[in-house]
Design an enzyme around this catalytic site. Structure first.
Site, PDB file in Angstrom:
ATOM      1  N   CYS A 189      -1.093   2.720   3.002  1.00  0.00           N
ATOM      2  CA  CYS A 189      -0.306   3.927   3.560  1.00  0.00           C
ATOM      3  C   CYS A 189      -1.000   5.193   3.000  1.00  0.00           C
ATOM      4  CB  CYS A 189       0.924   3.845   3.214  1.00  0.00           C
ATOM      5  SG  CYS A 189       2.130   4.838   3.454  1.00  0.00           S
TER       6      CYS A 189
ATOM      7  N   CYS B 270       1.847   7.760   1.933  1.00  0.00           N
ATOM      8  CA  CYS B 270       2.387   7.496   0.670  1.00  0.00           C
ATOM      9  C   CYS B 270       1.739   7.764  -0.548  1.00  0.00           C
ATOM     10  CB  CYS B 270       2.778   6.014   0.340  1.00  0.00           C
ATOM     11  SG  CYS B 270       3.620   5.399   1.905  1.00  0.00           S
ATOM     12  N   ASP B 271       0.268   7.610  -0.376  1.00  0.00           N
ATOM     13  CA  ASP B 271      -0.601   7.361  -1.543  1.00  0.00           C
ATOM     14  C   ASP B 271      -1.921   8.368  -1.718  1.00  0.00           C
ATOM     15  OD1 ASP B 271       0.987   5.262  -2.751  1.00  0.00           O
ATOM     16  OD2 ASP B 271      -0.145   3.732  -1.510  1.00  0.00           O
TER      17      ASP B 271
END
Ligand code: NDP
Length: 310
Positions: free
Chosen positions: A135, A138-139
């Site tokens: 992701c 997200c990261d």
């Protein structure tokens, strides 16, 4: 023992919330169990540019917040729980959750969606959260000025690679064929980005280095020449597709060999009367937010009619 619900909806992506909007407006007092990833896969995507009604695009998490608010406005109750076990052998159906609760319902709408697939390399799993991710949204932030790699050549891979250029100094795409599976516009966007290098015919053999507790390099192979080599790397993002979240229904609901739930032709009805399936848990072909929302609507209408008849 809990009250018996008219309808319980498992999953909170576009399919689940659309089913909730329709069933709430039909006075079915739905409860949505939000599942492992509240808001579904769109909460880990960036711009959604192909959902009608948003001419300038919309951020995935924001869109799912709007879906939830719209469902709640008509009386949907959203519980942030995960359905872990089901009994569909008799009505009311039963669903046990990770909050040690049991829900009973006359009709069940399955909109559990799909999850990212990993390659299954031992070190890939060992280094999850230590440089390995599925992701970028997200990261990606953690890879400022870093050298990162994305596996895959679909829309997700192109989107993730493009997104990562906001943070990373270099983004490398590993594509196993000599062309993208992605749509033309997404592929061209990736190819024209100066920070992205595409490695065609290239596969990931291993992720190093577990002994250092983080990603330091990747072992790659050209699948035409057989040549293998190592590339220094700080991050690895998997974008090779998704699998349906349908394990808890195995042996109860009919599914295909990949786990997608099988429904009646042009319907969301499953092999068990009163259980309806929609969204990515049931659709291996389109897998779009708009089609998921469409089948969510179908499931709610079918559940309502089924309840009226029974
Ligand atoms: P796709 O299945 O479309 O693409 C998967 C990619 O990963 C392909 O390039 C595939 O290669 C590659 N791949 C699969 N398995 C492996 C493996 N073991 N090793 C190496 N490479 C592998 O998945 P996506 O997640 O990209 O997209 C899913 C759906 O969501 C699509 O319909 C897509 O259009 C949609 N989507 C739309 C977006 C948007 O419009 N904004 C954004 C993201 C997704 P190969 O082609 O050789 O099989």
């Amino acid at each position: 023992m809990s009250d018996v619900l008219k309808t319980l909806i498992l999953g909170s992506g576009p399919a689940g919330y659309t089913a909730a909007i329709y069933s709430a407006r039909a006075n079915m007092n739905p409860v949505v169990l939000a599942g492992n990833q509240p808001g579904g896969q769109l909460t880990i995507t960036t711009d959604v540019e192909n959902y009608p009604g948003f001419p300038e695009g919309v951020m995935g998490p924001e869109m799912m917040e709007l879906f939830r608010k719209q469902a709640e406005r008509f009386g949907t109750r959203v519980e942030f729980e995960v359905g872990e076990k089901v009994d569909l052998s008799q009505r009311p159906f039963k669903v046990w959750t990770n909050a040690d609760k049991v829900y009973e319902c006359e009709s069940l709408i399955v909109s559990t969606g799909a999850s990212a697939i990993y390659l299954g390399l031992e070190n890939e799993l060992a280094l999850q959260g230590r440089g390995v991710s599925a992701c970028a949204t997200c990261d990606g932030f953690f890879f400022k000025g870093k050298r990162v790699f994305v596996v895959g050549g679909g829309d997700s891979a192109c989107e993730e690679a493009t997104f990562l250029t906001k943070f990373a100094s270099e983004v490398h795409m590993l594509v196993r064929r000599d062309e993208f599976r992605a749509s033309k516009i997404m592929g061209e966007r990736a190819l024209s980005n100066d920070k992205i290098t595409v490695h065609w015919h290239t596969e990931l053999l291993d992720v190093l280095d577990v002994s250092q507790g983080k990603v330091t390099a990747l072992e790659l192979q050209n699948n035409q020449t057989g040549e293998t080599w190592q590339e220094p790397a700080d991050g690895l993002f998997l974008a090779i597709g998704h699998k349906p979240n349908t394990e808890i229904f195995r042996g109860m609901l009919d599914m295909d060999d990949k786990g997608y739930l099988i429904t009646k032709p042009d319907r969301t009805a499953t092999n068990i009367p009163g259980v309806f399936a929609c969204g990515d848990a049931q659709d291996s072909y389109y897998r779009q937010a708009i089609t998921a929302a469409g089948t969510g609507c179908m499931a709610a209408i079918e559940a309502e009619r089924w309840l009226e008849e029974h």
